[in-house]
Scaffold this motif. Structure first.
Motif, PDB file in Angstrom:
ATOM      1  N   ARG A  84       5.979  25.370 -51.762  1.00  0.00           N
ATOM      2  CA  ARG A  84       5.230  24.140 -51.491  1.00  0.00           C
ATOM      3  C   ARG A  84       3.826  24.334 -52.072  1.00  0.00           C
ATOM      4  NH1 ARG A  84       5.278  21.721 -45.635  1.00  0.00           N
ATOM      5  NH2 ARG A  84       4.783  19.798 -46.787  1.00  0.00           N
ATOM      6  N   GLU A 292       1.603  17.559 -53.196  1.00  0.00           N
ATOM      7  CA  GLU A 292       3.066  17.653 -53.202  1.00  0.00           C
ATOM      8  C   GLU A 292       3.705  16.272 -53.160  1.00  0.00           C
ATOM      9  OE1 GLU A 292       4.629  19.506 -49.714  1.00  0.00           O
ATOM     10  OE2 GLU A 292       6.593  19.892 -50.619  1.00  0.00           O
ATOM     11  N   ARG A 294       7.131  14.655 -52.319  1.00  0.00           N
ATOM     12  CA  ARG A 294       8.372  15.055 -51.661  1.00  0.00           C
ATOM     13  C   ARG A 294       9.523  14.085 -51.925  1.00  0.00           C
ATOM     14  NH1 ARG A 294       8.447  19.438 -48.578  1.00  0.00           N
ATOM     15  NH2 ARG A 294      10.335  18.697 -47.542  1.00  0.00           N
TER      16      ARG A 294
END
Ligand SMILES: CSC[C@H]1O[C@H](OP(=O)(O)O)[C@H](O)[C@@H]1O
Length: 372
Positions: A84, A292, A294
């Protein structure tokens, strides 16, 4: 010492709670390999910046148990780092473990990495305990300022976003640590809990944590916070953090920036709680922090408990509708009232960040017994 979020069982197996099943089921998962550790981080069975870092360090130790060679060490470091991108604690913990083991003969690396992972866990729990102390002092001072205009015994109303509680860390939490301390001291508090779409860390994890400790709270949709602030029903906001840039900009769960804007517009304190390990001096400002993106399924499907008790995902977005799912946003330093760290509260600015880092270095030197 291992905290309740991570533990080593009687067979020496690392175990942690599967956060994707909370609040409906409290089930532990075993982390027996570097693959298990990485999978748990990617899937968010394990989540929260400090906990991600600790499990990353344990993943390195498990990789070295299987192959202590230089090639395996660097491959595991790279592979875990890619799990991550936003929480800097993952890189911080992996770098700390790498510095410890790289100079050693391969035969000594696995045990040293295990020892460093244990130390990272103990250090994080202690950092968060101290964040709780500094944050509690801040909140008590706010409560005293408000007292003349409040009925005796009125609770301090706080808003938090996502989950920065004990389950996001090795113990105590960061943003929730001061709240737990005030509650333990019988200081009346009430927490507005942002549900925090799309993964609902607030509704599913913060509410579960606060309920378990008997802390009064109310779960709200993410978009209600601005109204409550305008209505005078929020006294301050306190949130966690995934990365602080060198200029004091803060990366945190998506939606944090909007709460900071509303708090500023309403003249309310907006505080960010984080250990110094969450500061990234290599990120010049918030724009340098990787955000990030997702999986779209987190937005197209909502997960919950059905009437028969099973946990399932239901589709809430039409097939074919494009989805964007950034996991974090950046709150400019100008909107942050202070960084609540284990070394005290620092200004969200380049100078404040430098002072926090210096305090961290001094603290490390004291801990290591190195003369300053
Ligand atoms: C104590 S760090 C908590 C921090 O981590 C969360 O992100 P995620 O649930 O995706 O790991 C969120 O940004 C929290 O503020």
């Amino acid at each position: 010492m291992m905290s309740r979020t991570l533990r080593i069982d009687e067979d020496g197996v690392l175990r942690t709670i599967d956060q994707t099943l909370l609040p409906f089921e409290r089930r532990e998962i075993a982390l027996r390999s570097v693959e298990d550790c990485r999978r748990a981080i990617v899937s968010m069975q394990v989540r929260g910046a400090p906990l991600i870092g600790a499990v990353g360090a344990w993943g390195l130790a498990l990789a070295l148990r299987d192959d202590p060679s230089d090639a395996a060490l660097h491959e595991a470091w790279r592979w875990l780092l890619g799990a991550r991108p936003t929480a800097v604690n993952l890189r911080w913990a992996l770098d700390r473990a790498m510095r410890r083991v790289a100079p050693l003969p391969p035969a000594q690396r696995a045990q040293a990495a295990r020892g460093e992972a244990m130390a990272i866990c103990d250090d994080d729990a202690d950092c968060n305990r101290r964040i709780g102390e500094h944050g509690a002092a801040l909140l008590e001072a706010l409560r005293e300022r408000l007292a003349p205009n409040r009925r005796a015994g009125a609770p301090l109303n706080l808003l938090t976003h996502c989950n920065a509680g004990r389950i996001a860390t090795l113990d105590h939490g960061t943003a929730l640590a001061p709240i737990y301390l005030l509650h333990q001291r019988d200081v009346p508090v009430h927490v507005w809990v942002d549900e925090t779409r799309p993964r609902n860390q607030g509704a599913s994890l913060t509410a579960w944590e606060l309920a378990e400790r008997g802390v009064p709270h109310t779960v709200i949709v993410d978009n209600a916070g601005g109204l409550l602030m305008r209505q005078g029903r929020v006294d301050a906001a306190i949130v966690g953090c995934d990365r602080v840039a060198a200029n004091g900009d803060v990366a945190n769960k998506i939606g944090t920036y909007l709460k900071a804007l509303a708090a500023r517009d309403c003249g309310l304190p907006f505080w960010v709680a984080c250990p110094v390990s969450t500061i990234d001096p290599q990120a010049v400002d918030g724009d340098a922090v990787p955000i990030e993106e997702r999986d779209a399924r987190e937005v197209t499907h909502a997960t919950g408990r059905l009437a028969d008790g099973t946990i399932a995902a239901v589709q809430v977005v039409p097939d074919g509708s494009p989805v964007a799912n950034p996991g974090f946003d950046v709150t400019p330093a100008r909107l942050v009232g202070g960084l609540v760290t284990e070394h005290g509260v620092f200004e969200a600015s380049a100078e404040g960040v430098a002072r926090a880092l210096a305090a961290g270095l001094a603290g490390t030197a004291r801990t290591a017994g190195i003369a300053r």
